[in-house]
Design a protein around this motif. Sequence first.
Motif, PDB file in Angstrom:
ATOM      1  N   GLY A   1       0.749  -1.310  -0.201  1.00  0.00           N
ATOM      2  CA  GLY A   1      -0.066   0.203  -0.011  1.00  0.00           C
ATOM      3  C   GLY A   1       0.991   1.038  -0.095  1.00  0.00           C
ATOM      4  N   ALA A   2       2.276   1.009   0.096  1.00  0.00           N
ATOM      5  CA  ALA A   2       3.169   2.362   0.139  1.00  0.00           C
ATOM      6  C   ALA A   2       3.066   2.964  -1.391  1.00  0.00           C
ATOM      7  CB  ALA A   2       4.548   1.905   0.470  1.00  0.00           C
ATOM      8  N   TYR A   3       3.418   4.001  -1.341  1.00  0.00           N
ATOM      9  CA  TYR A   3       3.269   4.696  -2.831  1.00  0.00           C
ATOM     10  C   TYR A   3       4.558   5.548  -2.831  1.00  0.00           C
ATOM     11  CZ  TYR A   3       1.375   8.519   0.104  1.00  0.00           C
ATOM     12  OH  TYR A   3       1.094   9.360   1.042  1.00  0.00           O
ATOM     13  N   ARG A   4       4.653   6.287  -4.098  1.00  0.00           N
ATOM     14  CA  ARG A   4       5.743   7.263  -4.445  1.00  0.00           C
ATOM     15  C   ARG A   4       5.043   8.323  -5.268  1.00  0.00           C
ATOM     16  NH1 ARG A   4      11.006   4.033  -6.484  1.00  0.00           N
ATOM     17  NH2 ARG A   4       9.227   3.348  -8.019  1.00  0.00           N
ATOM     18  N   LEU A   5       5.290   9.654  -5.083  1.00  0.00           N
ATOM     19  CA  LEU A   5       4.543  10.640  -5.743  1.00  0.00           C
ATOM     20  C   LEU A   5       5.174  10.674  -7.155  1.00  0.00           C
ATOM     21  CD1 LEU A   5       4.232  13.667  -3.126  1.00  0.00           C
ATOM     22  CD2 LEU A   5       2.500  12.206  -4.091  1.00  0.00           C
ATOM     23  N   GLY A   6       6.042  10.223  -7.494  1.00  0.00           N
ATOM     24  CA  GLY A   6       6.600  10.185  -8.688  1.00  0.00           C
ATOM     25  C   GLY A   6       6.069   9.272  -9.701  1.00  0.00           C
ATOM     26  N   ASP A   7       5.360   8.090  -9.211  1.00  0.00           N
ATOM     27  CA  ASP A   7       4.953   7.182  -9.975  1.00  0.00           C
ATOM     28  C   ASP A   7       3.804   7.391 -10.661  1.00  0.00           C
ATOM     29  OD1 ASP A   7       7.295   5.439  -9.243  1.00  0.00           O
ATOM     30  OD2 ASP A   7       5.863   4.318  -7.618  1.00  0.00           O
ATOM     31  N   VAL A   8       3.471   6.640 -11.830  1.00  0.00           N
ATOM     32  CA  VAL A   8       2.203   6.723 -12.402  1.00  0.00           C
ATOM     33  C   VAL A   8       1.333   5.217 -12.270  1.00  0.00           C
ATOM     34  CG1 VAL A   8       3.033   8.309 -13.943  1.00  0.00           C
ATOM     35  CG2 VAL A   8       3.374   6.172 -14.482  1.00  0.00           C
ATOM     36  N   ARG A   9       0.226   5.429 -12.423  1.00  0.00           N
ATOM     37  CA  ARG A   9      -0.708   4.205 -12.175  1.00  0.00           C
ATOM     38  C   ARG A   9      -0.512   3.031 -13.411  1.00  0.00           C
ATOM     39  NH1 ARG A   9      -2.430   0.787  -8.535  1.00  0.00           N
ATOM     40  NH2 ARG A   9      -4.431  -0.190  -9.013  1.00  0.00           N
ATOM     41  N   HIS A  10      -0.922   3.542 -14.585  1.00  0.00           N
ATOM     42  CA  HIS A  10      -0.798   2.686 -15.612  1.00  0.00           C
ATOM     43  C   HIS A  10      -0.165   3.204 -16.840  1.00  0.00           C
ATOM     44  CE1 HIS A  10      -3.666   0.199 -13.469  1.00  0.00           C
ATOM     45  NE2 HIS A  10      -4.668   1.104 -13.547  1.00  0.00           N
ATOM     46  N   VAL A  11       0.598   2.558 -17.549  1.00  0.00           N
ATOM     47  CA  VAL A  11       1.541   2.878 -18.763  1.00  0.00           C
ATOM     48  C   VAL A  11       2.109   1.646 -19.263  1.00  0.00           C
ATOM     49  CG1 VAL A  11       3.587   3.600 -17.744  1.00  0.00           C
ATOM     50  CG2 VAL A  11       3.037   4.419 -19.944  1.00  0.00           C
ATOM     51  N   PHE A  12       1.508   1.316 -20.599  1.00  0.00           N
ATOM     52  CA  PHE A  12       1.886   0.324 -21.444  1.00  0.00           C
ATOM     53  C   PHE A  12       1.804   0.519 -22.816  1.00  0.00           C
ATOM     54  CE2 PHE A  12      -2.557  -0.392 -19.920  1.00  0.00           C
ATOM     55  CZ  PHE A  12      -3.160  -0.755 -21.145  1.00  0.00           C
ATOM     56  N   ALA A  13       2.106  -0.023 -23.883  1.00  0.00           N
ATOM     57  CA  ALA A  13       2.651   0.318 -24.980  1.00  0.00           C
ATOM     58  C   ALA A  13       1.846  -0.001 -26.081  1.00  0.00           C
ATOM     59  CB  ALA A  13       4.159  -0.016 -25.495  1.00  0.00           C
ATOM     60  N   GLY A  14       1.531   0.901 -27.111  1.00  0.00           N
ATOM     61  CA  GLY A  14       1.333   0.517 -28.437  1.00  0.00           C
ATOM     62  C   GLY A  14       2.339   0.105 -29.294  1.00  0.00           C
ATOM     63  N   VAL A  15       2.430  -0.997 -29.729  1.00  0.00           N
ATOM     64  CA  VAL A  15       3.668  -1.599 -30.388  1.00  0.00           C
ATOM     65  C   VAL A  15       3.596  -1.559 -32.101  1.00  0.00           C
ATOM     66  CG1 VAL A  15       4.406  -2.995 -28.685  1.00  0.00           C
ATOM     67  CG2 VAL A  15       2.805  -3.718 -30.215  1.00  0.00           C
ATOM     68  N   GLU A  16       2.534  -1.096 -32.496  1.00  0.00           N
ATOM     69  CA  GLU A  16       2.177  -1.224 -34.085  1.00  0.00           C
ATOM     70  C   GLU A  16       3.027  -0.297 -35.076  1.00  0.00           C
ATOM     71  OE1 GLU A  16      -0.192  -0.235 -31.679  1.00  0.00           O
ATOM     72  OE2 GLU A  16      -1.198  -2.394 -31.772  1.00  0.00           O
ATOM     73  N   LEU A  17       3.508   0.798 -34.422  1.00  0.00           N
ATOM     74  CA  LEU A  17       4.338   1.677 -35.184  1.00  0.00           C
ATOM     75  C   LEU A  17       5.918   1.150 -35.419  1.00  0.00           C
ATOM     76  CD1 LEU A  17       4.529   4.515 -36.867  1.00  0.00           C
ATOM     77  CD2 LEU A  17       5.724   5.165 -34.560  1.00  0.00           C
TER      78      LEU A  17
END
Length: 353
Positions: free
Chosen positions: A307-323
């Motif tokens: 349950g700990a966190y860091r303010l600099g973190d983001v929640r979700h980021v994953f890639a589109g790979v088509e390009l």
Amino acid sequence: MTRVLVTGGAGFIGSHVVDALLSRGGEVRILDALHPAAHAAQPGYLDAAAEFVLGDVRDSDKVSAALEGVDDVCHQAAMVGLGTDIGDVADYVAHNDLGTAVLLRELARRRFAGRLVLASSMVVYGEGRYACGEHGLVRPAPRRESDLAAGRFEPPCPVCGASLEPRSIPEEAPSDPRNVYAATKLHQEHLAAAFSRETGVPVTALRYHNVYGPRMPRDTPYAGVASIFASALASGRAPRVFEDGGQLRDFVHVRDVARANVLALSAPQPVPGAFNVASGTPRSIGEMAAALHAASTAGAPAPLTTGAYRLGDVRHVFAGVELAARQLGFRAEEPFDAGMAEFAAAALRAPPA
């Protein structure tokens, strides 16, 4: 046969790029400062077929000498990870931004006419892409500390406050760096783009997603989450998973990342632009920790969701790979389960003194 300068070629990703280039019969020169935050000594895994030059990419004389007789440049040198706190800001800017600026200046002075491949990162996006059922694609604001402290980890719709659905993020998405490291990686891209416009040198920026594999450094805050978890397991400790473990990322094996660099350097024609380098399959941080624990033989406890966190973190980021598939010819090939099993068994790089 071409000669490629790989800055940061003694590091985790850089050394795999060196190996991949040598396997194709190329000549490689490494420029690496062996920064004490990452290296206790010159690593033994460096291939003796590569020429090694000890030097800092911020040192004009060292960079100029390293560029002698070079056809192409693969710029991997950087401080990586989130570091420890804002006190790291000057070091990140010096190594990542100033170091890149010095390299670009020396390339311009030499009227360099080859290709430049830049190691960038998915952190330039900040939060990933999200869709609201009512308002379509939206960009959530940075998460508030009060929400994180209360265990509300998912960013809400900035218009109506409703729940959002995470989507894969394409290269044309707006940049929104949310920590110091991210800001320096985006600045590297901007500096390289300005250099390309001024000189005509084609620049390919490879936005690595969460890279894992052999040779990651152990027991350092500057390593990626996979290395931090593996370090804990090797020491008999439970990996500590931040938030609720549901953060979605794209874990890509370092050999795939090295292959993407080789493709950018060896394509029949240069492929300028920015490209996601990722597996194309999102997985949660908790899922990755569980897979690594299942493959480990160290007998450590199961991952602990804190349950700990860091303010600099983001929640979700994953890639589109088509390009990357369409223009660079890159698709990840290393299977996740096999890669995690290999990683769990691999010796991590010795920690700095």
